[in-house]
Design an enzyme around this catalytic site. Structure first.
Site, PDB file in Angstrom:
ATOM      1  N   HIS A   1      -1.414   0.564   0.253  1.00  0.00           N
ATOM      2  CA  HIS A   1      -2.829   0.221   0.073  1.00  0.00           C
ATOM      3  C   HIS A   1      -3.741   1.439   0.186  1.00  0.00           C
ATOM      4  O   HIS A   1      -4.900   1.395  -0.211  1.00  0.00           O
ATOM      5  CB  HIS A   1      -3.256  -0.870   1.063  1.00  0.00           C
ATOM      6  CG  HIS A   1      -3.429  -0.417   2.476  1.00  0.00           C
ATOM      7  ND1 HIS A   1      -2.470  -0.576   3.450  1.00  0.00           N
ATOM      8  CD2 HIS A   1      -4.475   0.190   3.099  1.00  0.00           C
ATOM      9  CE1 HIS A   1      -2.909  -0.098   4.601  1.00  0.00           C
ATOM     10  NE2 HIS A   1      -4.127   0.371   4.421  1.00  0.00           N
TER      11      HIS A   1
ATOM     12  N   ASP B   1       4.122  -2.851   1.745  1.00  0.00           N
ATOM     13  CA  ASP B   1       3.035  -1.868   1.879  1.00  0.00           C
ATOM     14  C   ASP B   1       3.618  -0.487   2.171  1.00  0.00           C
ATOM     15  O   ASP B   1       3.576   0.002   3.308  1.00  0.00           O
ATOM     16  CB  ASP B   1       2.087  -2.315   2.988  1.00  0.00           C
ATOM     17  CG  ASP B   1       0.797  -1.510   3.007  1.00  0.00           C
ATOM     18  OD1 ASP B   1       0.504  -0.833   2.006  1.00  0.00           O
ATOM     19  OD2 ASP B   1       0.095  -1.550   4.041  1.00  0.00           O
TER      20      ASP B   1
ATOM     21  N   SER C   1      -4.477   3.746   8.724  1.00  0.00           N
ATOM     22  CA  SER C   1      -3.469   3.247   7.791  1.00  0.00           C
ATOM     23  C   SER C   1      -2.591   4.349   7.248  1.00  0.00           C
ATOM     24  O   SER C   1      -3.049   5.456   6.969  1.00  0.00           O
ATOM     25  CB  SER C   1      -4.148   2.571   6.608  1.00  0.00           C
ATOM     26  OG  SER C   1      -4.613   1.315   6.978  1.00  0.00           O
TER      27      SER C   1
END
Length: 689
Positions: free
Chosen positions: A470, A515, A630
């Site tokens: 992402h 992911d 992230s």
């Protein structure tokens, strides 16, 4: 720190001078014929002279000169000193133009890098820009005025530049003092690393103007240091937070340089244990960490002679101080305090003279005035008469305030815990500490380095980065870059363009969301240097067979937001409605793994397959990853090494009580990672099942 929901979110002395040798002499007499003194129409030569003296110089034998008390003879060669500057051969366009400009500036000489003290070089972070930077070397040999060991490269200089130098960092509520990351074990190496000046794009029409502006304060600083160091008689300088008794000169500490608190008045006294009759005024000057010159005070000279009962002189003391107007120096870092004793008063306006200025009328007419004027213009010429008595002291201004350095209960990561840490960012022009745009509802403007940061990643060797899908799925390769080799995202390390992106084909699916992504960066010698210097190392990947029992301790690192948030609220505001800030220094939190069923009960995590994730939460409430963490690493310790077991992926708010977060399970994707490595050899953006 916290996962992005998607947790990446939609002077050592600057001039080498010639130290005079003091020789005890009996009945020494000044030489009958000496060089003609400088006059107001004298212009010291600006032609560069090649040489290997750290600051380039040319020296020929000159006259001896005897001090006023006839106790010492000082032997001076006649010298014109110039500060050496190297122009990097990596600059292709305009290099000759830059060299010609430097050679036209007072007090500068273009020399080879091993003889230079400054450099013009490409910016390792924004390669289209140029930097003006001091060449910081590992050790400084004060006695010989020489740097005796190899220089730090520009990426290293930027990495060890901590603008809050002198600030004491403390850890949490314990108040335990800690060093900021990147600070070496040898303080003399990096304690005074200056901030490189970004000159802007190499093809900018005002490039030379910016270069001249960067060089000017250095030339003036060096000219004054040369002036101070080529005088035959000296004042000692004492600094303290309290005024001293007449005739004494207490020091604030025995450290080198002495340390003083930024919020307290600073009392400065220049003094000599000799009777000096031919000095009427002492000027006290401060040159700050940014080389800004401040005229602190000009004081009349006091001469005190002590005699015994028979009228014989026992001792004499000469001094001048700022006790009527103590200084306040509020920039953290190292200062040079200069004392210049003159036989005639110096006009206070003299201190505004800059390199390149013409000699102002009425202020540079006597030999003493002219000496100071020429030094302020950047000339260091230790020939001719020496009518001044000078002194020099280096001090450090510091703070003992407690500084918040870690998010949501986290702590600053050690170098060994972040060697593989990568930053994914969007380059922003201008000062990384500058601000732009509008204020958020929290009434604070985020700094450029915070706005630039987007995600984390892990270096796995061979120019490859593992991160969260992402973080890159909606980005083009040209807009995002990868930084390696620093724990400080405001400066340091080197950045690399992205050649290819490989994203898992299942990313974005309503079920079985994967992911994970692999990036290949364009590597060059900078990465090799970072690895040789111990600033970058690849992280081992967890084997496919890895299984993490509940309560396995794991470490998560990142530069994400530092405040707790609630699900469904503006991610740029924390739970107290304050603007979110990114951690500047890499931070770490220790989590404990949980059964994946603990995450599966939350609807927000329903898209993940149980075997593809690690579920984890801190055993201490209020600790979590957060937005823009992230893609960063989750590691565990195996023997004496760390192993990458997870990738920061998703969460519900940041540090909500009792709520776990989701991390991509590296072991579950080992086969895919190996195939992605091969696919990444093909330039471009790819989807791989």
């Amino acid at each position: 720190m916290k996962a992005s929901k998607w947790l990446g979110g939609p002077a050592a002395l600057a001039l080498a001078w010639l130290t005079p040798q003091l020789v005890v002499a009996q009945d020494a007499e000044p030489p009958a014929g000496s060089e003609a003194p400088l006059s107001a129409d004298t212009t010291p030569p600006a032609t560069p002279v090649d040489g290997e003296v750290a600051a380039a110089s040319e020296a020929v034998p000159g006259p001896d000169w005897a001090s006023a008390d006839d106790d010492y003879v000082v032997e001076y060669p006649e010298t014109i000193m110039k500060t050496g500057i190297a122009v990097s051969p990596d600059i292709v366009d305009r290099r000759e133009e830059i060299i010609a400009f430097i050679e036209s500036q007072a007090g500068w000489a273009v020399v080879e890098e091993d003889a230079a003290e400054f450099q013009v070089t490409p910016n390792p972070e924004f390669f289209q820009d140029l930097l003006f930077s001091r060449i910081k070397r590992y050790t400084f040999d004060r006695a010989n005025g020489r740097y005796s060991s190899p220089a730090m490269d520009i990426a290293e200089i930027m990495n060890f530049n901590v603008p809050s130098a002198g600030v004491i960092f403390r850890e949490g509520r314990s108040g335990k003092q800690i060093d900021p990351p990147g600070k070496p074990s040898r303080p003399e190496w990096a304690s005074d690393v200056p901030v490189p000046t970004n000159l802007g794009a190499a093809d900018s029409p005002d490039l030379l103007i910016r270069l001249g502006q960067a060089m000017a304060p250095v030339a003036r600083h060096h000219g004054l240091l040369g002036l101070v160091n080529d005088q035959g008689r000296w004042f000692d300088i004492c600094v303290s937070h309290v005024p001293a008794e007449p005739g004494s000169c207490p020091m604030v500490s025995v450290s080198d340089p002495p340390q003083l608190m930024y919020f307290k008045p600073i009392f400065i006294r220049a003094w000599s244990d000799l009777e000096i009759q031919d000095v009427s005024e002492i000027s006290l000057i401060a040159i700050g960490p940014d080389r800004k010159l401040t005229h602190l005070y000009s004081a009349p000279v006091v001469v005190e002679i002590v005699v015994d009962q028979d009228g014989n002189r026992v001792e004499s003391v000469t001094w001048g101080d700022n006790y009527d107007a103590p200084a306040r120096l509020e920039e953290f870092g190292n200062y040079h305090i200069l004392a210049i004793g003159s036989p005639d008063p110096l006009d206070p306006r003299i201190w505004s003279i800059e390199p390149g200025d013409d000699l102002p009328p009425g202020m540079c007419e006597t030999i003493a005035q002219l000496r100071v004027c020429e030094a302020l213009r950047g000339y260091y010429d230790n020939s001719g008469e020496r009518p001044l008595v000078t002194g020099l002291k280096e001090i450090r201004i510091y703070s003992n305030q407690i500084i918040g350095i870690a998010p949501v209960g986290g702590r600053v990561a050690a170098r060994s815990e972040g060697l593989w840490q990568a930053q994914l960012f969007l380059p922003r022009p201008g000062d990384p500490f500058g601000t732009s745009g509008t204020r958020r509802p929290g009434a604070e403007q985020r700094q450029n380095f915070e706005k630039s940061h987007k995600c984390g990643g892990s270096y796995i060797g061979d120019g490859l980065i593992v991160t969260a899908a992402h973080c890159v799925a909606k980005r083009s390769m040209g807009e995002m870059q990868v930084r390696l080799g620093t724990l400080d995202i405001a400066s340091g390390g080197s950045n690399f363009p992205i050649l290819s992106m490989v994203i898992h084909q299942d990313y974005g699916k309503a079920r079985g969301n994967a992911d994970i992504a692999v990036l290949r960066i364009r590597t060059d010698s900078r990465l090799d240097r970072l690895r040789r210097k111990g600033l970058v190392a690849p992280i081992d990947l967890a084997p496919a067979s890895t299984s993490l029992p509940s309560n396995t301790p794991v470490l998560v690192t990142g530069w994400g937001y530092t405040g707790a948030t609630e699900e469904g609220t503006d991610p740029l505001l924390d739970i107290h409605n304050r603007t979110q800030r990114n951690a500047r220094f890499l931070t770490k939190i220790t989590l404990g793994t949980l059964p994946t069923s603990q995450c599966a009960r939350y609807d927000q995590f329903s898209m993940f397959a149980a075997q593809d994730i690690i579920c984890a939460r801190s055993p201490i409430p209020g600790r979590d990853a957060c937005y823009t963490d992230s893609g960063g690493p989750m590691t565990r310790k195996v023997g004496n090494r760390r192993q990458l077991v997870g990738i920061v992926s998703a969460g519900i708010g940041c540090a909500e009580p009792g709520v776990p977060s989701v991390y991509t399970n590296v072991a579950a994707f080992r086969d895919w990672i190996e195939r992605a490595k091969a696919k990444a050899r093909e330039p471009g953006k790819h989807r791989l099942p």
